[in-house]
Scaffold this active site. Structure first.
Site, short mmCIF file in Angstrom:
data_model
loop_
_atom_site.label_atom_id
_atom_site.label_comp_id
_atom_site.label_asym_id
_atom_site.label_seq_id
_atom_site.Cartn_x
_atom_site.Cartn_y
_atom_site.Cartn_z
N CYS A 37 -17.01 2.46 -19.38
CA CYS A 37 -18.31 2.42 -18.72
C CYS A 37 -19.16 1.24 -19.18
CB CYS A 37 -19.04 3.74 -18.95
SG CYS A 37 -18.13 5.14 -18.29
N CYS A 67 -12.66 2.25 -14.29
CA CYS A 67 -12.97 3.68 -14.17
C CYS A 67 -11.65 4.45 -14.19
CB CYS A 67 -13.75 3.94 -12.87
SG CYS A 67 -14.49 5.57 -12.85
N GLU A 81 0.83 -1.21 0.00
CA GLU A 81 0.00 0.00 0.00
C GLU A 81 0.86 1.26 0.00
OE1 GLU A 81 -3.33 0.60 -0.22
OE2 GLU A 81 -3.43 -1.51 -0.77
N CYS A 95 -24.79 5.05 -12.40
CA CYS A 95 -23.70 6.02 -12.29
C CYS A 95 -24.17 7.38 -12.84
CB CYS A 95 -22.49 5.52 -13.08
SG CYS A 95 -21.17 6.74 -13.11
S1 SF4 Z 1 -19.99 3.88 -15.16
FE1 SF4 Z 1 -19.34 5.46 -13.75
S2 SF4 Z 1 -18.14 4.38 -12.19
FE2 SF4 Z 1 -18.33 3.04 -13.97
S3 SF4 Z 1 -16.52 3.44 -15.24
FE3 SF4 Z 1 -18.15 4.78 -15.98
S4 SF4 Z 1 -17.83 6.67 -14.85
FE4 SF4 Z 1 -16.71 5.11 -13.74
#
Ligand code: SF4
Length: 358
Positions: free
Chosen positions: A202, A195, A40, A211
């Site tokens: 997405c 993301c 980490e 989202c």
């Molecule tokens: S849907 Fe939303 S959380 Fe998922 S990759 Fe796209 S922007 Fe990111």
């Protein structure tokens, strides 16, 4: 801010993790608080692919918290050379000493206890507690911030306390009671692989049904960037002083401040003259060449470094303080930490003198 129901969010993230999450990173084997902690700390500001070889070498040399606590700081810094942000390595070493001396070598088993150790913030403590101890503890590293900020279109730069509090509230709300280690890893993976900063995928995201960033088409705006501030440029000269044996003079920097505890060339803000150094170092020096400046960027300023190569003309009567100053043979591997531009300049020096790299 209204959050969505936590359970469908957790189920979506965990099902995605079962199929697509990363499960064979070196720190995911033989999981222990020590291994998770080291990984980490290395992963702060640094990508997984860069960290892997550093992590493997670190574990070969310091397989346990005791080995790390007992190691000389120079050796720890040497293993960090190239990763940057050296305060992380010094804190790691200090914390290992505290764990060894104050906790009989066992990590505190709570987020509060972990955050009392140097260099361990709330998110790192959450990762150690959830991944290696199975405790329900939220995390909020850069990847998780990005996912949550986009998912809820959380306004503001995460460095501001109002924004940060909202992000922590969201992280707390969505963290499950069960499978917390997998969930933590899943959220980090989701941010790192789906993301992503500039091209979120997405279509393959398990959170795409609710989202808000995706729905309104402005996900890339989140998290909002830090308000821009122009960083200043400072300048310095680094002196590559070479003796008759082709060795270079290095001095150890003070423990705090930039490159704290690392070895570096002598520095001078103003253009130095051979005579000034002859007085303080009792060397007879002859000037060689001034090289093209190189630029090194810190988070808060750029540093323009003008390298100057000098040779010692005659033997010096000066007694070297071996814990602070050494003649370093650039042909041999350094067994101590070197500041990144120093490493670069040593390579350049070898090239110029026609000797192979160590
Ligand atoms: S849907 Fe939303 S959380 Fe998922 S990759 Fe796209 S922007 Fe990111």
């Amino acid at each position: 801010m209204t959050w969505h129901s936590a359970e469908p969010f957790q189920n979506a993230v965990l099902s995605w993790f079962d199929l697509h999450g990363r499960k064979d990173l070196p720190w995911q084997k033989n999981i222990s608080p020590y291994r998770v902690w080291v990984s980490e700390i290395m992963l702060q500001q640094t990508q997984v692919s860069t960290v892997i070889p550093y992590f493997d070498r670190f574990m070969d040399s310091f397989p346990t918290v005791e080995d790390l606590a007992m190691a000389p700081e120079d050796k720890v810094l040497q293993h960090w050379t190239g990763l940057g942000y050296y305060a992380r390595a010094r804190n790691l070493h200090n914390a290992a000493n505290q764990i060894w001396q104050n906790y009989q070598g066992a990590f505190p088993e709570s987020v509060e206890g972990l955050t009392e150790l140097p260099g361990i913030g709330q998110s790192t403590a959450g990762a150690i507690a959830s991944i290696s101890m199975g405790l329900r503890a939220p995390i909020l590293d850069g990847n998780v911030k990005r996912v949550l900020a986009r998912y809820h279109r959380i306004q503001g730069w995460p460095g501001q306390s109002v924004t940060l509090k909202q992000l922590w509230d969201a992280a707390e709300h969505y963290t499950p009671q069960e499978r917390v280690a997998d969930y933590t890893q899943a959220m980090m993976d989701l941010g790192a692989t789906v993301c992503t900063r500039s091209k979120p995928k997405c279509q393959s995201c398990p959170l795409n049904d609710k989202c808000q960033g995706l729905e309104l088409g402005d996900a890339l705006k989140y998290p909002n960037p830090k308000p821009k501030k122009k960083i200043p440029t400072k300048s310095t000269h680094m002196l590559l002083i070479e003796n008759h044996d082709g060795e270079l003079l290095l001095e150890k920097r003070p423990p705090s401040g930039i490159w704290g505890g690392l070895w570096s060339f002598l520095e001078s803000e103003n253009l130095p003259t051979v005579d000034e150094f002859a007085d303080s170092y009792q060397f007879e020096l002859e000037a060689q060449t001034t090289w093209e400046p190189i630029k090194h960027t810190f988070s808060h300023y750029h540093l323009m470094i003008t390298p100057i190569h000098w040779r010692v003309k005659a033997k010096s009567s000066k007694v070297m303080e071996s814990d602070r100053e050494i003649w370093y043979n650039p042909q041999s591997p350094a067994e101590f930490g070197l500041a990144t531009p120093v490493k670069k300049l040593i390579k350049q020096f070898q090239k110029a003198s026609g000797s192979p790299a160590p």
